[in-house]
Design an enzyme around this catalytic site. Structure first.
Site, mmCIF file in Angstrom:
data_model
loop_
_atom_site.group_PDB
_atom_site.id
_atom_site.type_symbol
_atom_site.label_atom_id
_atom_site.label_comp_id
_atom_site.label_asym_id
_atom_site.label_seq_id
_atom_site.Cartn_x
_atom_site.Cartn_y
_atom_site.Cartn_z
ATOM 1 N N PHE A 63 0.860 -1.196 0.000
ATOM 2 C CA PHE A 63 0.000 0.000 0.000
ATOM 3 C C PHE A 63 0.889 1.237 0.000
ATOM 4 O O PHE A 63 1.718 1.414 0.899
ATOM 5 C CB PHE A 63 -0.936 0.041 1.218
ATOM 6 C CG PHE A 63 -1.882 1.219 1.147
ATOM 7 C CD1 PHE A 63 -3.055 1.138 0.427
ATOM 8 C CD2 PHE A 63 -1.576 2.420 1.777
ATOM 9 C CE1 PHE A 63 -3.916 2.238 0.318
ATOM 10 C CE2 PHE A 63 -2.424 3.522 1.681
ATOM 11 C CZ PHE A 63 -3.591 3.419 0.950
ATOM 12 N N ASP A 111 9.484 2.538 1.584
ATOM 13 C CA ASP A 111 8.356 3.321 2.108
ATOM 14 C C ASP A 111 8.257 3.063 3.614
ATOM 15 O O ASP A 111 7.794 2.012 4.041
ATOM 16 C CB ASP A 111 7.076 2.881 1.372
ATOM 17 C CG ASP A 111 5.825 3.580 1.877
ATOM 18 O OD1 ASP A 111 5.886 4.217 2.946
ATOM 19 O OD2 ASP A 111 4.780 3.471 1.197
ATOM 20 N N LYS A 145 3.053 10.324 8.290
ATOM 21 C CA LYS A 145 2.370 9.855 9.503
ATOM 22 C C LYS A 145 2.994 10.368 10.809
ATOM 23 O O LYS A 145 2.807 11.513 11.167
ATOM 24 C CB LYS A 145 2.296 8.326 9.488
ATOM 25 C CG LYS A 145 1.263 7.811 8.431
ATOM 26 C CD LYS A 145 0.956 6.352 8.653
ATOM 27 C CE LYS A 145 0.036 5.760 7.593
ATOM 28 N NZ LYS A 145 -1.367 5.967 7.838
#
Ligand code: PLP
Length: 358
Positions: free
Chosen positions: A134, A221, A250
């Site tokens: 994702f 990532d 985040k």
């Protein structure tokens, strides 16, 4: 409870929301508008690094809001340089571009990989991506994502991605054999949305070596698995390797929107003036949030704490869920833990939401 609710009349129907609205938080706890207290294990989807209402973060952000929130990248933003220097120090990499979200950081990484290829004369660069990955919901990042549900309805997808299974060096070699267009390998060290699927340490080391041999960029990532969640600043550091490109977001801003693409020497100078930019990225409020987050994490020993509390949590989950029907595996590292079930998780979630109140 814990059934998802229909959307409100005025926001787009994009989320299956729980029938809970949170009014405030303190440390690891949040309270809903009916006054019920929960242990916040979601942390805003891996965002609230310092918990809620942190006594050092809140006054710092109040101070920043009163001084200047946004200025634009037409001016120097002193805390941009400060945060970049700190990220360089803890990653061992060399330069940083700031954005505002995870998908934006990943878009930056994809652009870096493509331009890396073009600069070498590769007109149709291809990036290796992974099953169950994702990377976000923009058109390029959803194309890199390995989940048909995320992609359905949004074709045509962006081309230039080659998909391989996790932890399988032979499959990676087979998928790229003789392909001169490959420019990068791109993955999460521990897949988050895909179901807490870790890349093995030996696999990470072998992919690093393959990228060096082939002059590919290794792009990791760390949007979800980074920022101390596993007990190191970045999850790939458990394998003793360094990526060439590392998107972050985040937890870097403890709740203030932020994203960053960190680049090592091989990727740090691919972009020049005019190649990339953003209005909000690197703004004074987000930069202050990032600087304070990293400072407080160090002051409070939060990396060691993630290992300690993660061990405790894993042991407690293993004990409490032993014999539970449908439990397949508990996996992950530090505080990034997943519970795989062979049955739908709705009932367990409902029980957790009922009993989390203490
Ligand atoms: C690994 C990873 N990359 C990228 C993203 C996208 O981040 P954002 O939602 O901030 O765009 C996410 C979001 O969950 C993620 O888990």
């Amino acid at each position: 409870m814990a059934q998802t609710e229909a959307a409100s009349p005025h926001t787009m129907n994009t989320y299956g929301r729980l029938p809970i609205a949170l009014s405030h938080g303190q440390g690891v706890y949040v309270w809903d508008t009916a006054g019920k207290r929960y242990l916040d294990a979601l942390a805003g989807i891996a965002v609230n690094t310092l918990g809620h209402n942190h006594p050092k973060l809140v006054p710092a952000l109040q101070d920043q809001v009163a001084k200047i929130i946004h200025s634009s990248n037409y001016y120097h933003v002193p805390n941009q340089e400060k945060l970049a220097a700190k990220l360089v120090e803890i990653s061992g990499m060399s330069n940083v571009f700031f954005g505002s979200t995870g998908l934006e950081a990943n878009e930056g990484a994809i652009k870096l990989a493509r331009k890396f290829g073009h600069d070498k004369g590769i007109e149709r660069p291809e990036i290796v991506v992974y099953e169950k990955a994702f990377h976000g919901r923009s058109i390029a990042t959803l194309s890199a994502t390995g989940n048909e549900k995320v992609q359905k309805g949004f074709g045509p997808l962006v081309e230039g991605f080659i998909r391989v299974p996790l932890n399988d060096v032979a499959a990676l070699k087979a998928a790229t054999a003789g392909n001169k267009n490959v420019v990068a390998v791109f993955f999460e060290t521990i897949q988050g949305e895909g179901g807490i699927n870790p890349m093995r340490v030996d696999y990470l080391q072998q992919v690093r070596a393959l990228c060096d041999q082939n002059d590919w960029l290794l792009m990791i990532d760390e949007v979800q698995c980074g920022m101390g969640r596993t007990g190191k600043w970045f999850a790939h550091q458990w394998a003793g390797i360094k990526p060439d490109v590392m998107p972050l977001a985040k937890g870097l801003g403890s709740g203030v929107p932020i994203g960053a693409v960190v680049a090592g020497p091989k990727a740090a100078h691919i972009f020049g003036p005019g190649n990339h930019g953003t209005t909000f990225g690197g703004n004074p409020l987000a930069m202050r949030a990032g600087v304070e987050t990293l400072r407080i994490m160090e002051e409070e020993g939060l990396l060691a704490n993630a290992v300690k509390v993660g061990d405790h949590l894993r042991a407690a989950l293993t004990r409490e869920l032993a014999g539970e029907k449908g439990l397949k595996e508990i996996r992950g590292r530090g505080l990034m833990l997943g519970i795989e079930l062979t049955v739908p998780c709705g009932e367990l979630l409902a029980r957790a939401a009922e009993t989390a109140c203490c």
